[in-house]
Scaffold this active site. Structure first.
Site, PDB file in Angstrom:
ATOM      1  N   ARG A 242       0.509  -1.147  -0.084  1.00 59.42           N
ATOM      2  CA  ARG A 242      -0.124   0.151  -0.269  1.00 59.42           C
ATOM      3  C   ARG A 242       1.055   1.262  -0.415  1.00 59.42           C
ATOM      4  O   ARG A 242       1.930   1.016   0.397  1.00 59.42           O
ATOM      5  CB  ARG A 242      -1.027  -0.119   1.078  1.00 59.42           C
ATOM      6  CG  ARG A 242      -2.074  -0.768   1.294  1.00 59.42           C
ATOM      7  CD  ARG A 242      -2.893  -0.442  -0.546  1.00 59.42           C
ATOM      8  NE  ARG A 242      -4.315  -0.748  -0.185  1.00 59.42           N
ATOM      9  CZ  ARG A 242      -4.630  -2.107  -1.161  1.00 59.42           C
ATOM     10  NH1 ARG A 242      -3.033  -2.222  -1.806  1.00 59.42           N
ATOM     11  NH2 ARG A 242      -5.681  -2.758  -0.855  1.00 59.42           N
ATOM     12  N   GLU A 271      -3.320   7.603  -4.617  1.00 56.28           N
ATOM     13  CA  GLU A 271      -4.070   7.259  -6.286  1.00 56.28           C
ATOM     14  C   GLU A 271      -4.861   7.659  -6.641  1.00 56.28           C
ATOM     15  O   GLU A 271      -5.949   7.883  -5.520  1.00 56.28           O
ATOM     16  CB  GLU A 271      -3.407   5.543  -6.194  1.00 56.28           C
ATOM     17  CG  GLU A 271      -3.101   5.008  -5.603  1.00 56.28           C
ATOM     18  CD  GLU A 271      -2.774   3.546  -5.402  1.00 56.28           C
ATOM     19  OE1 GLU A 271      -4.079   2.653  -5.957  1.00 56.28           O
ATOM     20  OE2 GLU A 271      -2.188   2.430  -4.884  1.00 56.28           O
ATOM     21  N   HIS A 289      -1.126   0.191 -10.015  1.00 56.26           N
ATOM     22  CA  HIS A 289      -1.825  -0.427  -9.145  1.00 56.26           C
ATOM     23  C   HIS A 289      -1.143  -1.739  -9.674  1.00 56.26           C
ATOM     24  O   HIS A 289      -3.247  -2.375 -10.460  1.00 56.26           O
ATOM     25  CB  HIS A 289      -2.239  -0.140  -8.523  1.00 56.26           C
ATOM     26  CG  HIS A 289      -3.053  -0.764  -7.093  1.00 56.26           C
ATOM     27  ND1 HIS A 289      -3.765  -0.364  -5.801  1.00 56.26           N
ATOM     28  CD2 HIS A 289      -2.865  -2.126  -6.507  1.00 56.26           C
ATOM     29  CE1 HIS A 289      -3.738  -1.238  -5.414  1.00 56.26           C
ATOM     30  NE2 HIS A 289      -3.286  -1.718  -5.652  1.00 56.26           N
TER      31      HIS A 289
HETATM   32  C1  DGY Z   1      -5.955  -5.741  -3.795  1.00 58.06           C
HETATM   33  O1  DGY Z   1      -6.159  -7.070  -4.150  1.00 58.06           O
HETATM   34  O2  DGY Z   1      -5.754  -5.601  -2.247  1.00 58.06           O
HETATM   35  C2  DGY Z   1      -4.895  -4.800  -5.325  1.00 58.06           C
HETATM   36  O3  DGY Z   1      -4.281  -4.041  -4.177  1.00 58.06           O
HETATM   37  C3  DGY Z   1      -6.148  -4.363  -5.186  1.00 58.06           C
HETATM   38  O4  DGY Z   1      -7.514  -3.929  -4.401  1.00 58.06           O
END
Ligand code: DGY
Length: 323
Positions: A242, A271, A289
């Site tokens: 993250r 983001e 991402h």
């Molecule tokens: C997750 O599955 O957490 C990915 O980052 C997409 O949301």
């Protein structure tokens, strides 16, 4: 009996949208525009089930707007730091996620970021596409060797373990890790990964540091200026977890002043906005991402979210309940 009203906040792969329409009174987001606070509040008013993603900010203000009808948020994704879990619990709203099905693909992206940053993959492609390549020469675009180096993992959950296998077996890397909830010693031994007592120990020892901890307030800016300064000179920082785990301004400064050789990032603090300094640097490999973004995985994530909804609606405990 009337079918449950299910609101899907973004487009899903075609197979999974078809399944949703078969099973439920599914309201799809055909224009795929992210929902703002007002649209999310309306969704919670109208639907029995809401299927959000990481791009939805399900805050306490969203959840608490009366009168709510939704009893379950079945998140399309494993991370759920975009949902105020405390508020959901307080309001008796069940929250589920989609673990396991995205482990391999996300570990693949982490490895891609590591290799791309070390071997200057995107920089090389930009150079070539710009027409600047004048031909092979012994000193052209030298990167950093990966094989045999030390990989430090912050967090040692499923994705970090899958990355361990790739890095150990594929690249003969030595693996060290820190996790506040460490796995059984036998499991770490089997994976040939060595535990360290603190994040700082990992940072001081690793040539490549890869982040695999959850986002949220407990890990916000875990990689701040002080901890980034503890990393080995010439080390690389990889983030497929993250964005808010890294203080992006501090990372950009460490890349600019040459303390770090490079970084590979798939996730960002704000983001889809990207820190302008990071964008201007050549030694950062940036992806939008894409961790779980393979067709097979995104279909599996949708089906897993549907399984959770079906279990919940039939009065069973959803298999992937997180709140
Ligand atoms: C997750 O599955 O957490 C990915 O980052 C997409 O949301």
């Amino acid at each position: 009996m009337a079918k449950a009203v299910v609101i899907v906040t973004r487009r899903w792969p075609q197979e999974t949208e078809a399944r949703l329409q078969e099973l439920f009174d599914a309201r799809l987001n055909t224009d795929d525009r992210p929902m703002d606070e007002a649209r999310l509040q309306a969704a919670l008013r109208e639907a029995d089930v809401v299927l959000p993603t990481v791009s939805d900010r399900i805050t306490a203000a969203v959840l608490e707007a009366p009168p709510g009808k939704t009893r379950i948020l079945a998140n399309f994704g494993v991370g759920f730091n975009h949902i105020d879990i405390k508020a959901a619990k307080r309001l008796g709203i069940v929250v589920t996620n989609t673990p396991e099905v995205l482990t391999d693909c996300t570990a693949d992206i982490a490895m891609l970021l590591l290799l791309g940053a070390a071997r200057r993959g995107s920089e090389g492609e930009r150079h070539l596409r710009a027409g600047d390549w004048t031909g092979w020469r012994p000193t052209h675009m030298l990167g950093t060797r990966v094989s045999g180096k030390t990989l430090g993992l912050i967090g040692f959950g499923r994705i970090a373990r899958a990355m361990t296998k790739r890095a150990r077996l594929g690249f003969d890397m030595r693996i060290i890790f820190h996790d506040p909830y460490p796995p059984p010693t036998e499991l770490a031994q089997e994976l040939q990964a060595e535990a360290r007592n603190s994040v700082e120990e990992v940072l001081r020892e690793a040539d490549f540091v890869s982040l695999h901890c959850p986002g949220g307030k407990d890990t916000r800016h875990l990689l701040n200026r002080e901890r980034i300064a503890m990393m080995k000179p010439g080390a690389f920082l990889i983030n497929s977890a993250r964005g808010d785990v890294i203080d992006e301004a501090a990372l950009a400064a460490a890349l600019q002043n040459g303390q770090l050789a490079g970084a590979g990032l798939d996730v960002y603090e704000h983001e889809p906005e990207i820190n302008a300094d990071l964008l201007s640097l050549e030694n950062v490999f940036l992806l939008p991402h894409l961790g779980s973004a393979s067709h097979e995985t995104r279909v599996a994530m949708g089906m897993r979210a549907i399984d959770n909804v079906q279990a919940f609606l039939s009065g069973q405990e959803p298999p992937d309940r997180v709140a």
